[in-house]
Design a protein around this motif. Structure first.
Motif, PDB file in Angstrom:
ATOM      1  N   THR A   2      36.444  33.641  37.662  1.00  0.00           N
ATOM      2  CA  THR A   2      37.888  33.552  38.390  1.00  0.00           C
ATOM      3  C   THR A   2      37.714  32.665  39.572  1.00  0.00           C
ATOM      4  OG1 THR A   2      37.559  35.420  39.764  1.00  0.00           O
ATOM      5  CG2 THR A   2      38.480  36.009  37.698  1.00  0.00           C
ATOM      6  N   ARG A   5      43.765  46.465  29.993  1.00  0.00           N
ATOM      7  CA  ARG A   5      43.589  46.395  31.651  1.00  0.00           C
ATOM      8  C   ARG A   5      44.935  46.784  32.259  1.00  0.00           C
ATOM      9  NH1 ARG A   5      43.360  40.411  32.596  1.00  0.00           N
ATOM     10  NH2 ARG A   5      43.375  41.057  34.768  1.00  0.00           N
ATOM     11  N   GLU A  40      41.025  50.823  33.055  1.00  0.00           N
ATOM     12  CA  GLU A  40      40.797  50.849  34.436  1.00  0.00           C
ATOM     13  C   GLU A  40      41.437  49.548  35.364  1.00  0.00           C
ATOM     14  OE1 GLU A  40      36.824  51.137  35.026  1.00  0.00           O
ATOM     15  OE2 GLU A  40      36.260  49.238  34.517  1.00  0.00           O
ATOM     16  N   ASP A  79      41.800  46.749  37.827  1.00  0.00           N
ATOM     17  CA  ASP A  79      40.876  45.833  38.470  1.00  0.00           C
ATOM     18  C   ASP A  79      41.223  45.159  39.711  1.00  0.00           C
ATOM     19  OD1 ASP A  79      42.757  44.055  37.576  1.00  0.00           O
ATOM     20  OD2 ASP A  79      41.791  43.160  36.048  1.00  0.00           O
ATOM     21  N   GLN A  80      40.643  44.093  40.087  1.00  0.00           N
ATOM     22  CA  GLN A  80      41.004  43.583  41.505  1.00  0.00           C
ATOM     23  C   GLN A  80      42.236  42.613  41.504  1.00  0.00           C
ATOM     24  OE1 GLN A  80      39.150  44.197  43.868  1.00  0.00           O
ATOM     25  NE2 GLN A  80      38.082  45.524  42.273  1.00  0.00           N
ATOM     26  N   SER A  81      43.237  42.508  40.197  1.00  0.00           N
ATOM     27  CA  SER A  81      44.352  41.990  40.316  1.00  0.00           C
ATOM     28  C   SER A  81      45.383  42.672  41.189  1.00  0.00           C
ATOM     29  CB  SER A  81      44.944  41.879  38.867  1.00  0.00           C
ATOM     30  OG  SER A  81      46.332  41.591  38.944  1.00  0.00           O
ATOM     31  N   PRO A  82      46.042  41.733  41.840  1.00  0.00           N
ATOM     32  CA  PRO A  82      47.232  42.080  42.695  1.00  0.00           C
ATOM     33  C   PRO A  82      48.111  42.963  42.025  1.00  0.00           C
ATOM     34  CG  PRO A  82      47.347  39.799  42.303  1.00  0.00           C
ATOM     35  CD  PRO A  82      46.218  40.233  41.973  1.00  0.00           C
ATOM     36  N   ALA A 121      47.362  45.301  39.666  1.00  0.00           N
ATOM     37  CA  ALA A 121      46.618  46.329  38.928  1.00  0.00           C
ATOM     38  C   ALA A 121      47.419  47.801  39.609  1.00  0.00           C
ATOM     39  CB  ALA A 121      45.366  46.432  39.604  1.00  0.00           C
ATOM     40  N   ASN A 146      47.717  51.595  40.891  1.00  0.00           N
ATOM     41  CA  ASN A 146      47.125  52.430  41.852  1.00  0.00           C
ATOM     42  C   ASN A 146      46.435  53.429  41.247  1.00  0.00           C
ATOM     43  OD1 ASN A 146      46.921  54.812  43.629  1.00  0.00           O
ATOM     44  ND2 ASN A 146      47.122  53.029  45.173  1.00  0.00           N
TER      45      ASN A 146
END
Length: 380
Positions: A64, A206, A237, A239-242, A244, A246
């Motif tokens: 990324t 995702r 689950e 991920d680190q995406s904004p 994602a 909660n």
């Protein structure tokens, strides 16, 4: 006779097994010498590739973000691997491998057959960051794949976008395959004589908003009230995406009995066999979602969006329902329709398997890919 050396380039090494394992086996059976290039191989992935007869090679890649220095180093590493191993043809898939290995191979005059497996976040998101990345990727695509011998798409919408954005020209050679294909022997069909409303809906992806998980959850909240025996299963689950979801919210919904949250699972096949309807309300730029292909093969009705990559997997009122992207009411109504007509589960499911067999069988897809590769090699 000397074997043709092909280098398959990936950004995530386990995908070489899960998404390309059957392809690699088919290439080896067709007397290719298969090399793979990817960063950070787990020991098991290397062992599996070696056992197939492939030769795994490593290179550094930031999956990324964009760092010019690191990206240049990735290109030069790929170029070195190609030169040292005397590669005859390069086959990259996913964004960075396609761009970087195309540049590297073109520097060495090695033919490239690039596979576009979907356009992802940068061609889906509307944030300022997504738009900036989109412009950068358009520039990089344009200056890397135009020289390739062939570009293969999984849906015609992505090809049209490449033409509209002038990434490719009408003179560039392209072809199409039906996704990555599905192994019909691994994902075996089972007929489902559903006649009651205790229907199990399954979402696997995702856990980001672009995949439609929030829409699935909202539908579950509404439908669980009217159909208390229905179940809404989620696998995946954040991920680190904004965007994602909660994790605390998911756990609370699970505790309240609205959804059944499984987290990340390595036995998705079992969950498919134990479910009744597969739901993927994505508006992410998919190629052709592998998760839907697996659900088709097992014999699940499909509810997904009328969007690139997804619309190819459903014939309306034959094996499922297509809905408008980002439309909560449409999704809820589609799931409600199945709950009110449980007999459709069996009918749609039989048709899903037939559709998978006629269009998405991995052997059909791989045979076409090998034919295309041989055509490029023979014209070299």
């Amino acid at each position: 006779m000397q074997k043709t050396k092909i280098l398959i380039v990936a950004s995530f090494s386990p995908s070489l097994i899960h998404f390309r394992g059957d392809f690699i086996k088919s290439l080896i059976a067709a007397r290719f010498q298969v090399y793979t290039a990817a960063p950070d191989y787990p020991i098991l992935t290397k062992e599996q590739l070696n056992n197939m007869g492939a030769i795994p090679l490593s290179f550094k890649l930031e999956r990324t973000g964009i760092n010019p220095l690191n990206d240049i180093n990735s290109i030069m590493e790929l170029k070195s691997l190609m030169k040292q191993n005397e590669i005859d043809v390069v086959f990259p898939y996913t964004v960075k491998p396609v761009i970087y290995s195309s540049i590297a191979a073109n520097l060495l005059n090695i033919p490239v057959i690039s596979l576009i497996t979907g356009l992802g976040f940068t061609f889906t998101g509307l944030s300022r960051k997504a738009i900036i990345l989109q412009r950068i990727n358009e520039f990089l695509y344009k200056n890397s794949i135009r020289k390739n011998k062939l570009t293969i798409f999984q849906n015609k919408d992505d090809y049209k976008l490449f033409l509209d954005r002038k990434i490719l020209t009408p003179e560039n050679k392209v072809d199409f395959v039906n996704g990555s294909g599905v192994n019909l022997d691994k994902y075996r069909f089972r007929e489902n004589d559903k006649s009651t409303t205790d229907i199990k809906f399954l979402f696997v992806a995702r856990l980001i908003k672009e995949k439609g998980v929030d829409l699935f959850i909202e539908a579950a909240k509404v439908l669980k009230v009217k159909f208390p025996d229905s179940q809404f299963h989620i696998i995946g689950e954040p991920d680190q995406s904004p965007s994602a979801i909660n994790i605390t919210e998911l756990n609370n919904l699970h505790a309240d009995g609205i959804i059944i949250y499984h987290g990340k699972q390595n036995n998705v096949e079992e969950h498919l066999y134990n479910s009744d309807v597969f739901v993927l309300p994505t508006y992410y730029r998919e190629g052709v979602p592998r998760s839907i292909l697996e659900a088709l093969s097992v014999g699940l009705p499909i509810i997904t969006t009328d969007s690139p990559g997804c619309r190819e997997t459903v014939k309306f009122d034959y094996n499922g329902i297509l809905i408008k992207p980002q439309n909560q009411e449409a999704l809820t109504n589609a799931m409600l329709y199945v709950l009110e007509h449980p007999e459709k589960v069996k009918i749609y499911g039989i048709h899903s398997r037939a559709y998978a067999k006629s269009k998405f069988d991995v052997d059909l897809v791989n045979n076409k890919l090998i034919t295309l590769i041989n055509t490029v090699i023979s014209s070299k």
